[in-house]
Scaffold this motif. Sequence first.
Motif, mmCIF file in Angstrom:
data_model
loop_
_atom_site.group_PDB
_atom_site.id
_atom_site.type_symbol
_atom_site.label_atom_id
_atom_site.label_comp_id
_atom_site.label_asym_id
_atom_site.label_seq_id
_atom_site.Cartn_x
_atom_site.Cartn_y
_atom_site.Cartn_z
ATOM 1 N N THR A 377 -0.499 -0.156 4.995
ATOM 2 C CA THR A 377 -0.630 1.089 4.259
ATOM 3 C C THR A 377 -0.696 0.738 2.781
ATOM 4 N N LEU A 378 -1.165 1.704 2.029
ATOM 5 C CA LEU A 378 -1.250 1.516 0.588
ATOM 6 C C LEU A 378 0.124 1.204 -0.005
ATOM 7 N N GLY A 379 1.136 1.919 0.468
ATOM 8 C CA GLY A 379 2.486 1.706 -0.038
ATOM 9 C C GLY A 379 2.976 0.291 0.222
ATOM 10 N N SER A 380 2.715 -0.228 1.428
ATOM 11 C CA SER A 380 3.223 -1.559 1.759
ATOM 12 C C SER A 380 2.553 -2.627 0.899
ATOM 13 N N LEU A 381 1.317 -2.368 0.543
ATOM 14 C CA LEU A 381 0.603 -3.313 -0.300
ATOM 15 C C LEU A 381 1.190 -3.337 -1.724
ATOM 16 N N LEU A 382 1.488 -2.149 -2.230
ATOM 17 C CA LEU A 382 2.127 -2.090 -3.547
ATOM 18 C C LEU A 382 3.492 -2.775 -3.497
ATOM 19 N N ASP A 383 4.219 -2.537 -2.406
ATOM 20 C CA ASP A 383 5.523 -3.186 -2.246
ATOM 21 C C ASP A 383 5.377 -4.698 -2.291
ATOM 22 N N ALA A 384 4.372 -5.210 -1.580
ATOM 23 C CA ALA A 384 4.172 -6.658 -1.509
ATOM 24 C C ALA A 384 3.935 -7.230 -2.900
ATOM 25 N N ALA A 385 3.157 -6.526 -3.709
ATOM 26 C CA ALA A 385 2.884 -7.035 -5.055
ATOM 27 C C ALA A 385 4.125 -6.918 -5.943
ATOM 28 N N GLU A 386 4.899 -5.861 -5.751
ATOM 29 C CA GLU A 386 6.084 -5.668 -6.586
ATOM 30 C C GLU A 386 7.218 -6.624 -6.222
#
Length: 544
Positions: A377-386
Amino acid sequence: MQSLPALLDARLRAVTGVDPEMRPATKPQFGHFQSNVALRLAKQEKRPPREVAADIVERLDVDDLCEPLEIAGPGFINFRMRSEVLAQAATAVLEDPHGGINPVSHPERVVIDYSAPNVAKQMHVGHLRTTIIGDCFNRVLTALGHTVIPQNHIGDWGTQFGMLIEEVLDEGIDASALTLSEADALYKRAAANFRENQEFATRARARVAVFQGGDEESLRIWRQLVEISKPAFNEAYRRLGVLLTDDDLAGESTYNDDLPVLVEELEESGVAVVDDGALCVFVDGNEAPLIVRKRDGGYGYATTDLAAIRRRVRDLDADRIIYVTDARQAGHFSQMFAAARKAGFLPDRVSAQHVGYGMVLGTDGKPFKTRDGSAATLGSLLDAAEEVAAPNIALAAIKYSDLSNGLQKDYTFDAERMVQTTGDTGPYLQYAHARVSQILRKAEAEDISFGAVTVLDEPAEQQLALLLSGFGDTVDEVARSLQPHKLCGYLYDLAGALASFYEACPVLKSEGDVRASRLALCAATKQVLAKGLDLLGIDAPERM
Ligand code: ARG
């Protein structure tokens, strides 16, 4: 503001009568720009190229702009800008109220269809790309003075609601209390039932007609699913720092009432014909027709898009319409545009473009998945980068990797690499901005401007000034071609030129006019880096 190559281009064109194809010089010893026009003309005129070049140089008057011209190799004409002309160009960027961008003389109304996630489903990585890319177009076109009308064509209608509503009723749950991820799970259960349970599938199909026919209970559940989805989309937009708001929502359901009317018109005018029970529009170059009404009387994605494009022209008064979706929808859009032209919904004066982008891949080269193996999901991708960088740096990393390759290409989501502050990354550009900001802070100069005497004698200074003067052209090119990687490449070159400039030219330790000029060059570069990053939707930090 006319750029230096544009000025030279015009003069050379007047003398030769053809496109001089001005290019940046390939090596510093060749000056700043180069044209091969003499070689091309020589071939036509069957004369020695160096002789043709000499003739052109003889007739060309660019003394006010260039050092004496040189003819190189087989007959290239080399142009070296005079240092005061470069200084003037850099000054102009710094003093320009538009920051070096050229506002258009004929602003257009541009509809940009982007983001468009689907109700009751999590936004996935594909939606990340359309949201970032569409937002960049929005910023670039707005900066040039166009009126941008974003349209968020969310998937809030359609046959999937048949099964969703049946599932809600079967489970006896309160749809208004669901979070988006719970709704997503509901969606998956409904889809599984639809596949595996005959009786459920039959009911779900029947529910579509009941719901679309205006049944109150069905509409209530549908509305609840739409309402719980919107805040989740907005939360994603907030996290991404994009411009979309609820005012830009124009979901598929917006066009419901138009569909039967539009389809009837198409049938009456003969643009659509019945084929095997379905009402179809045939367009050249496509064997399969565009189906505007299915055999069961239902309307689909394509019909809705025809209704949307008609409104965008008729009510939103669009001059240009841009759609940003994954590349696999290219066929749909080219067929839909052709059908819309045939139906008269899309007059020739209005341009319609589909910008397709590639997939987001994991480091294994396969479509990006989360650690547990589910589609990301879009959220999980942002989490991965953060996990590997602070939020504003993580975001810069993601946006830059998304925009800096040709859009059509798939891109590899490699969080570790993307957040590096060296190499062709978003954080590298942020760092360049922070570093130049620091120098300006240290200088504590009150009012930074190029003084009466500007000295740009060093090649590294000249190179920087030259690049600065090309900012406006680069932005124009992105607006025209819809290729943000050109702006990324430009900013990367600018940051590189800035680094070489620091190496060759002390700023704080220099004195007098030289110091003033160098500081002004720093200020102009900071301004262009900040504006350029802003057009990419990336924040330009003062410190890092
Ligand atoms: N909702 C669609 C999807 O998720 C994208 C819609 C794009 N816009 C349009 N006018 N068809 O793939």
